[in-house]
Design a protein around this motif. Structure first.
Motif, PDB file in Angstrom:
ATOM      1  N   PHE A 250       0.801  -1.201  -0.147  1.00 11.61           N
ATOM      2  CA  PHE A 250      -0.013  -0.024   0.126  1.00 11.61           C
ATOM      3  C   PHE A 250       0.950   1.213   0.033  1.00 11.61           C
ATOM      4  CE2 PHE A 250      -3.279   2.839   1.854  1.00 11.61           C
ATOM      5  CZ  PHE A 250      -4.344   2.493   0.803  1.00 11.61           C
ATOM      6  N   GLY A 251       0.926   2.004  -1.203  1.00 15.03           N
ATOM      7  CA  GLY A 251       1.877   3.092  -1.431  1.00 15.03           C
ATOM      8  C   GLY A 251       3.457   2.853  -1.494  1.00 15.03           C
ATOM      9  N   VAL A 252       3.674   1.494  -1.486  1.00 13.22           N
ATOM     10  CA  VAL A 252       5.189   0.835  -1.622  1.00 13.22           C
ATOM     11  C   VAL A 252       5.116  -0.450  -2.373  1.00 13.22           C
ATOM     12  CG1 VAL A 252       6.129   2.243   0.124  1.00 13.22           C
ATOM     13  CG2 VAL A 252       4.933  -0.095   0.796  1.00 13.22           C
ATOM     14  N   PRO A 253       6.068  -1.022  -2.749  1.00  9.86           N
ATOM     15  CA  PRO A 253       6.091  -2.459  -3.398  1.00  9.86           C
ATOM     16  C   PRO A 253       6.122  -3.477  -2.169  1.00  9.86           C
ATOM     17  CG  PRO A 253       7.713  -0.967  -4.108  1.00  9.86           C
ATOM     18  CD  PRO A 253       7.408   0.022  -3.101  1.00  9.86           C
ATOM     19  N   VAL A 254       5.346  -4.323  -2.316  1.00 10.37           N
ATOM     20  CA  VAL A 254       5.241  -5.346  -1.376  1.00 10.37           C
ATOM     21  C   VAL A 254       6.521  -6.025  -0.911  1.00 10.37           C
ATOM     22  CG1 VAL A 254       4.360  -7.828  -0.689  1.00 10.37           C
ATOM     23  CG2 VAL A 254       2.944  -6.165  -2.178  1.00 10.37           C
ATOM     24  N   ASP A 255       6.633  -5.962   0.354  1.00  5.21           N
ATOM     25  CA  ASP A 255       7.957  -6.492   0.845  1.00  5.21           C
ATOM     26  C   ASP A 255       7.472  -7.254   2.322  1.00  5.21           C
ATOM     27  OD1 ASP A 255      10.504  -7.072   1.896  1.00  5.21           O
ATOM     28  OD2 ASP A 255      11.409  -5.050   1.033  1.00  5.21           O
ATOM     29  N   LYS A 256       7.383  -8.221   2.228  1.00  6.71           N
ATOM     30  CA  LYS A 256       6.798  -9.032   3.613  1.00  6.71           C
ATOM     31  C   LYS A 256       7.975  -9.179   4.639  1.00  6.71           C
ATOM     32  CE  LYS A 256       2.471 -10.593   1.661  1.00  6.71           C
ATOM     33  NZ  LYS A 256       1.451 -11.739   1.342  1.00  6.71           N
ATOM     34  N   ALA A 257       9.077  -9.299   4.029  1.00  4.99           N
ATOM     35  CA  ALA A 257      10.084  -9.471   4.945  1.00  4.99           C
ATOM     36  C   ALA A 257      10.465  -8.230   5.733  1.00  4.99           C
ATOM     37  CB  ALA A 257      11.378  -9.998   4.434  1.00  4.99           C
ATOM     38  N   LYS A 258      10.230  -7.095   5.192  1.00  4.80           N
ATOM     39  CA  LYS A 258      10.504  -5.888   5.591  1.00  4.80           C
ATOM     40  C   LYS A 258       9.405  -5.625   6.503  1.00  4.80           C
ATOM     41  CE  LYS A 258      11.679  -1.090   4.885  1.00  4.80           C
ATOM     42  NZ  LYS A 258      12.258  -0.137   4.035  1.00  4.80           N
ATOM     43  N   TYR A 263       7.087  -5.321  12.256  1.00  2.23           N
ATOM     44  CA  TYR A 263       6.162  -6.024  13.186  1.00  2.23           C
ATOM     45  C   TYR A 263       7.276  -6.370  14.563  1.00  2.23           C
ATOM     46  CZ  TYR A 263       2.474  -6.125   9.623  1.00  2.23           C
ATOM     47  OH  TYR A 263       1.831  -5.640   8.789  1.00  2.23           O
ATOM     48  N   GLN A 264       8.302  -6.756  14.190  1.00  2.02           N
ATOM     49  CA  GLN A 264       9.125  -7.220  15.265  1.00  2.02           C
ATOM     50  C   GLN A 264       9.424  -6.291  16.109  1.00  2.02           C
ATOM     51  OE1 GLN A 264      10.089 -11.060  15.892  1.00  2.02           O
ATOM     52  NE2 GLN A 264      10.073  -9.879  17.813  1.00  2.02           N
ATOM     53  N   GLN A 265      10.029  -5.161  15.534  1.00  2.00           N
ATOM     54  CA  GLN A 265      10.320  -4.059  16.565  1.00  2.00           C
ATOM     55  C   GLN A 265       9.056  -3.628  17.143  1.00  2.00           C
ATOM     56  OE1 GLN A 265      12.476  -1.856  12.857  1.00  2.00           O
ATOM     57  NE2 GLN A 265      13.064  -0.592  14.677  1.00  2.00           N
TER      58      GLN A 265
END
Length: 324
Positions: A250-258, A263-265
């Motif tokens: 959403f507003g950026v390319p999909v990057d599920k690792a990022k 989320y971890q932070q």
């Protein structure tokens, strides 16, 4: 008190005749001092030199009597206008500042009862920062029952006392309708004021406005910029919202690792929403290696997190509907 006023009135009438006579004979200097001292001692309100000047126009006695008989307006009886944010912050007294400092130390140590007690004392002293932190504890249920109504009242109080953090969190409540009716326009202006100064909470709120087109036109570029700056400032919801954008593209390319890293932070900072989102990532193996044990552990942590009831409810429903 009333007898003093009557005596003063009689004295003024007598003095007025004497003063006028003195003006005629040119001996005003010595008599003025004696009479001025006498009348001032009785009424505390009469200034003879001014009276002498007014007597020349024939209005002095009547005016003095009106002033003496008029009841003074009690201090603080006029209702002050309700400021959006005070132009100048109310300075903390040394005692209040020390109490707030102690509360913040207790909060860092997760001694929530002691922290809330300190902030409450400072707020009772009229301290802006104390009122803000008291509201913060009430918003998350630190050392007291979670209450958005109480939190909003204290955020509003602190904002009126000049707290910029209080203003921003007042905007958070206005945006979400927590403790007050939703008002996107009012929340936007709360965020806009402090986002310009880099406040990470305000930046996250402003990002939400750009995302949904509240008050301003939807602008995903500005949304991402606001979320990124909020996340860089360490705001937990800035991290969560930026992660969600990367997860969904959403507003950026999909990057599920990022997304998982963000989320971890936030999860490490105690966000139940981040814990829930990260649990789903581990369950589905998206952005991270699939790990059902971690997924279950994170979902349980979110479910037991009392500081975000909505996310906790979602996590409990997730645990019931998925096999681990």
């Amino acid at each position: 008190m009333r007898s003093n006023k009557v005596l003063a009135g009689v004295l003024v009438l007598a003095v007025s005749v004497a003063v006028e006579s003195v003006f005629l004979f040119g001996a005003v200097g010595s008599l003025r001092k004696g009479v001025d001292a006498l009348v001032s001692e009785v009424s505390g309100k009469v200034n003879l030199p001014d009276l002498a000047e007014s007597l020349k126009s024939g209005e002095g006695v009547q005016q003095v009597l009106r002033n003496m008989n008029a009841s003074p307006e009690p201090e603080g009886t006029s209702e002050p206008s309700e400021p959006f944010l005070s132009e100048e912050s109310t300075e903390s007294s040394p005692d209040a500042a020390n109490i707030v400092s102690d509360g913040k130390s207790q909060l860092d140590l997760q001694r929530y009862d002691a922290a809330f007690a300190s902030f409450s004392r400072a707020a009772d002293l009229g301290d802006a920062e104390g009122a803000f932190y008291k509201g913060y504890c009430e918003y998350y249920g630190y050392g007291t029952s979670l209450s958005y109504d109480a939190a909003y009242r204290d955020f509003d109080k602190s904002a009126q006392l000049g707290s910029k953090d209080g203003l921003v969190w007042k905007g958070v409540c206005l945006y979400s309708g927590e403790g007050v009716s939703k008002d996107y326009e009012a929340s936007y202006y709360c965020f806009e004021i402090e986002a310009e100064h880099g406040n990470p909470v305000a930046l996250n709120g402003l990002g939400n406005c750009y995302k949904h087109g509240y008050v301003v036109d939807a602008d995903y570029g500005k949304m991402i910029d606001c979320y990124q700056r909020s996340a860089d400032g360490g705001h937990v919801m800035g991290l969560v919202n930026l992660g969600a954008c990367y997860y969904d593209g959403f507003g950026v390319p999909v990057d599920k690792a990022k997304a998982a890293r963000l989320y971890q932070q936030a999860a490490d900072m105690g966000s139940s929403l981040a814990q829930f989102y990260l649990a789903q990532s581990y369950y589905d193996g998206e952005g991270v290696e699939r790990d059902l044990e971690k997924a279950k552990s994170l979902a349980e942590a979110a479910a037991n997190n009392e500081h975000d009831p909505s996310a906790s409810d979602d996590a409990r429903a997730y645990l019931q509907s998925h096999s681990f």
